[in-house]
Design a protein around this motif. Structure first.
Motif, PDB file in Angstrom:
ATOM      1  N   PHE A 126       0.835  -1.199   0.000  1.00  0.00           N
ATOM      2  CA  PHE A 126       0.000   0.000   0.000  1.00  0.00           C
ATOM      3  C   PHE A 126       0.867   1.245   0.000  1.00  0.00           C
ATOM      4  O   PHE A 126       1.917   1.284   0.646  1.00  0.00           O
ATOM      5  CB  PHE A 126      -0.918   0.033   1.223  1.00  0.00           C
ATOM      6  N   ALA A 127       0.416   2.282  -0.701  1.00  0.00           N
ATOM      7  CA  ALA A 127       1.068   3.580  -0.616  1.00  0.00           C
ATOM      8  C   ALA A 127       0.802   4.167   0.773  1.00  0.00           C
ATOM      9  O   ALA A 127      -0.114   3.740   1.476  1.00  0.00           O
ATOM     10  CB  ALA A 127       0.514   4.511  -1.699  1.00  0.00           C
ATOM     11  N   ASP A 128       1.616   5.160   1.141  1.00  0.00           N
ATOM     12  CA  ASP A 128       1.499   5.727   2.490  1.00  0.00           C
ATOM     13  C   ASP A 128       0.096   6.250   2.775  1.00  0.00           C
ATOM     14  O   ASP A 128      -0.437   6.053   3.877  1.00  0.00           O
ATOM     15  CB  ASP A 128       2.514   6.858   2.674  1.00  0.00           C
ATOM     16  N   ASP A 129      -0.516   6.948   1.797  1.00  0.00           N
ATOM     17  CA  ASP A 129      -1.848   7.495   2.041  1.00  0.00           C
ATOM     18  C   ASP A 129      -2.886   6.383   2.163  1.00  0.00           C
ATOM     19  O   ASP A 129      -3.854   6.507   2.921  1.00  0.00           O
ATOM     20  CB  ASP A 129      -2.239   8.479   0.940  1.00  0.00           C
ATOM     21  N   GLU A 130      -2.679   5.274   1.440  1.00  0.00           N
ATOM     22  CA  GLU A 130      -3.593   4.140   1.557  1.00  0.00           C
ATOM     23  C   GLU A 130      -3.470   3.483   2.924  1.00  0.00           C
ATOM     24  O   GLU A 130      -4.471   3.070   3.524  1.00  0.00           O
ATOM     25  CB  GLU A 130      -3.311   3.117   0.455  1.00  0.00           C
ATOM     26  N   VAL A 131      -2.248   3.385   3.417  1.00  0.00           N
ATOM     27  CA  VAL A 131      -2.032   2.826   4.761  1.00  0.00           C
ATOM     28  C   VAL A 131      -2.759   3.666   5.797  1.00  0.00           C
ATOM     29  O   VAL A 131      -3.482   3.147   6.658  1.00  0.00           O
ATOM     30  CB  VAL A 131      -0.523   2.756   5.094  1.00  0.00           C
ATOM     31  N   GLU A 132      -2.588   4.997   5.718  1.00  0.00           N
ATOM     32  CA  GLU A 132      -3.214   5.871   6.697  1.00  0.00           C
ATOM     33  C   GLU A 132      -4.732   5.786   6.621  1.00  0.00           C
ATOM     34  O   GLU A 132      -5.428   5.831   7.637  1.00  0.00           O
ATOM     35  CB  GLU A 132      -2.749   7.315   6.490  1.00  0.00           C
ATOM     36  N   GLN A 133      -5.268   5.659   5.406  1.00  0.00           N
ATOM     37  CA  GLN A 133      -6.716   5.529   5.247  1.00  0.00           C
ATOM     38  C   GLN A 133      -7.223   4.262   5.909  1.00  0.00           C
ATOM     39  O   GLN A 133      -8.226   4.270   6.628  1.00  0.00           O
ATOM     40  CB  GLN A 133      -7.071   5.506   3.756  1.00  0.00           C
ATOM     41  N   GLN A 134      -6.522   3.149   5.676  1.00  0.00           N
ATOM     42  CA  GLN A 134      -6.953   1.885   6.252  1.00  0.00           C
ATOM     43  C   GLN A 134      -6.777   1.857   7.774  1.00  0.00           C
ATOM     44  O   GLN A 134      -7.579   1.258   8.488  1.00  0.00           O
ATOM     45  CB  GLN A 134      -6.191   0.718   5.605  1.00  0.00           C
ATOM     46  N   VAL A 135      -5.728   2.508   8.278  1.00  0.00           N
ATOM     47  CA  VAL A 135      -5.550   2.604   9.732  1.00  0.00           C
ATOM     48  C   VAL A 135      -6.719   3.357  10.350  1.00  0.00           C
ATOM     49  O   VAL A 135      -7.296   2.933  11.359  1.00  0.00           O
ATOM     50  CB  VAL A 135      -4.215   3.298  10.079  1.00  0.00           C
ATOM     51  N   THR A 136      -7.087   4.486   9.738  1.00  0.00           N
ATOM     52  CA  THR A 136      -8.210   5.270  10.249  1.00  0.00           C
ATOM     53  C   THR A 136      -9.496   4.462  10.222  1.00  0.00           C
ATOM     54  O   THR A 136     -10.263   4.461  11.195  1.00  0.00           O
ATOM     55  CB  THR A 136      -8.389   6.555   9.418  1.00  0.00           C
ATOM     56  N   ASN A 137      -9.741   3.763   9.128  1.00  0.00           N
ATOM     57  CA  ASN A 137     -10.945   2.932   9.032  1.00  0.00           C
ATOM     58  C   ASN A 137     -10.968   1.877  10.129  1.00  0.00           C
ATOM     59  O   ASN A 137     -12.010   1.612  10.741  1.00  0.00           O
ATOM     60  CB  ASN A 137     -11.010   2.250   7.665  1.00  0.00           C
ATOM     61  N   ARG A 138      -9.825   1.260  10.361  1.00  0.00           N
ATOM     62  CA  ARG A 138      -9.754   0.197  11.360  1.00  0.00           C
ATOM     63  C   ARG A 138     -10.024   0.746  12.754  1.00  0.00           C
ATOM     64  O   ARG A 138     -10.756   0.140  13.542  1.00  0.00           O
ATOM     65  CB  ARG A 138      -8.378  -0.468  11.290  1.00  0.00           C
ATOM     66  N   LEU A 139      -9.450   1.880  13.072  1.00  0.00           N
ATOM     67  CA  LEU A 139      -9.674   2.474  14.395  1.00  0.00           C
ATOM     68  C   LEU A 139     -11.122   2.926  14.553  1.00  0.00           C
ATOM     69  O   LEU A 139     -11.699   2.816  15.640  1.00  0.00           O
ATOM     70  CB  LEU A 139      -8.720   3.644  14.609  1.00  0.00           C
ATOM     71  N   ASP A 140     -11.718   3.429  13.478  1.00  0.00           N
ATOM     72  CA  ASP A 140     -13.112   3.848  13.550  1.00  0.00           C
ATOM     73  C   ASP A 140     -14.030   2.666  13.841  1.00  0.00           C
ATOM     74  O   ASP A 140     -15.039   2.814  14.542  1.00  0.00           O
ATOM     75  CB  ASP A 140     -13.533   4.519  12.234  1.00  0.00           C
ATOM     76  N   ARG A 141     -13.718   1.503  13.304  1.00  0.00           N
ATOM     77  CA  ARG A 141     -14.546   0.314  13.548  1.00  0.00           C
ATOM     78  C   ARG A 141     -14.598  -0.022  15.033  1.00  0.00           C
ATOM     79  O   ARG A 141     -15.579  -0.599  15.515  1.00  0.00           O
ATOM     80  CB  ARG A 141     -13.986  -0.886  12.792  1.00  0.00           C
ATOM     81  N   GLN A 142     -13.561   0.339  15.764  1.00  0.00           N
ATOM     82  CA  GLN A 142     -13.487  -0.015  17.181  1.00  0.00           C
ATOM     83  C   GLN A 142     -14.531   0.704  18.025  1.00  0.00           C
ATOM     84  O   GLN A 142     -14.770   0.334  19.179  1.00  0.00           O
ATOM     85  CB  GLN A 142     -12.077   0.264  17.705  1.00  0.00           C
TER      86      GLN A 142
END
Length: 284
Positions: free
Chosen positions: A141-157
């Motif tokens: 993943f590109a850096d911006d894609e990583v950050e997007q997926q990290v945010t999505n994952r934390l939001d699910r919590q």
């Protein structure tokens, strides 16, 4: 699942029809509008939100996707009656990879989740640093894609802290606690987070299958069984680049049997928390 509808009336915001491609811009514009109406600078808003001025600036210029916590604080500061949270939730749904969207909706509404993971900490229990290390580790993943997926994952919590959270039962293989993801500090923080969550949240139960178990049913791979509000169970299987939700009764029953077999190999919750605490200190 249908996206959550927007409210039909805003107190002081223009009515617009927003497509998927402009949700981030929509959040940014609404934030700029209400901030200007309140005669607040970005620095003043940052102080009121307890976030940095740099982050507020990035959200307003669409360089950073707002987190659920950020959106909720905006609602509080501007007395927006949940407006920013609604936009953020829709934005999160639409930024999730397409094959995960069905499951994300099921997960968010489940009354119970039974999760088995032999490879890594389940997403609902990952720390930000662990999630980032996990997603960036393969270099896919590109850096911006990583950050997007990290945010999505934390939001699910947020599902675990809602008014009526699901009964979340997690079984992980001991290898998960020993596999280096990120570095020593990342692992120590992650294991301490597991221990704290398992101890402090009564509806989260964490158990560990010890290495001594040898061969057992869980070596077939990870899965989650979700119970819907009407009492039906569905199974979620995730692969490298795909996910599958299965509600066929015979298959669900088979996976419930696999789940029970796995739990039969696991340590008790207290024994598991003790092991997690012990291994956390080995990552020093």
């Amino acid at each position: 699942m249908r996206p959550e509808p927007f409210p039909r009336r805003y107190d002081d915001v223009r009515r617009v029809s927003v497509d998927r491609s402009s949700m981030l811009e929509h959040f940014a514009e609404e934030l700029r509008l209400v901030r200007a109406a309140a005669d607040m600078s970005q620095s003043a808003l940052a102080e009121a939100l307890s976030y940095s001025a740099a982050l507020v600036a990035k959200v307003e210029t669409c360089e950073r996707k707002p987190s659920l916590d950020f959106a909720r604080r905006c609602d509080t500061v501007f007395a927006a009656d949940g407006r920013f949270e609604r936009i953020q939730r829709r934005l999160s749904r639409e930024s999730v990879v397409p094959w995960f969207r069905d499951w994300a909706g099921i997960e968010a509404e489940a009354t119970a989740l039974r999760s088995f993971e032999p490879l890594c900490v389940p997403g609902l229990l990952q720390t930000e640093a662990y999630a980032r290390a996990l997603l960036s580790g393969g270099g896919l993943f590109a850096d911006d894609e990583v950050e997007q997926q990290v945010t999505n994952r934390l939001d699910r919590q947020a599902a675990l802290t809602r008014d009526r959270p699901p009964l979340f039962t997690v079984v992980i293989d001991e290898y998960v606690l020993r596999r280096r993801i990120g570095g020593q500090e990342v692992m120590r923080e992650q294991l301490r987070h597991l221990g704290k969550t398992g101890s402090a949240m009564p509806r989260v139960r964490i158990q560990v299958v010890p290495l001594a178990a040898g061969a057992y049913a869980g070596l077939g791979g990870p899965f989650v069984i979700a119970t819907s509000p009407n009492g039906d169970d569905v199974v979620y299987l995730e692969g490298q680049r795909h996910g599958q939700v299965i509600d066929r009764p015979d298959y669900v029953q088979q996976m419930v049997e696999v789940w029970e077999s796995i739990r039969g190999e696991a340590l008790s919750q207290q024994q598991s928390l003790d092991l997690i605490a012990e291994l956390a200190e080995t990552w020093s």
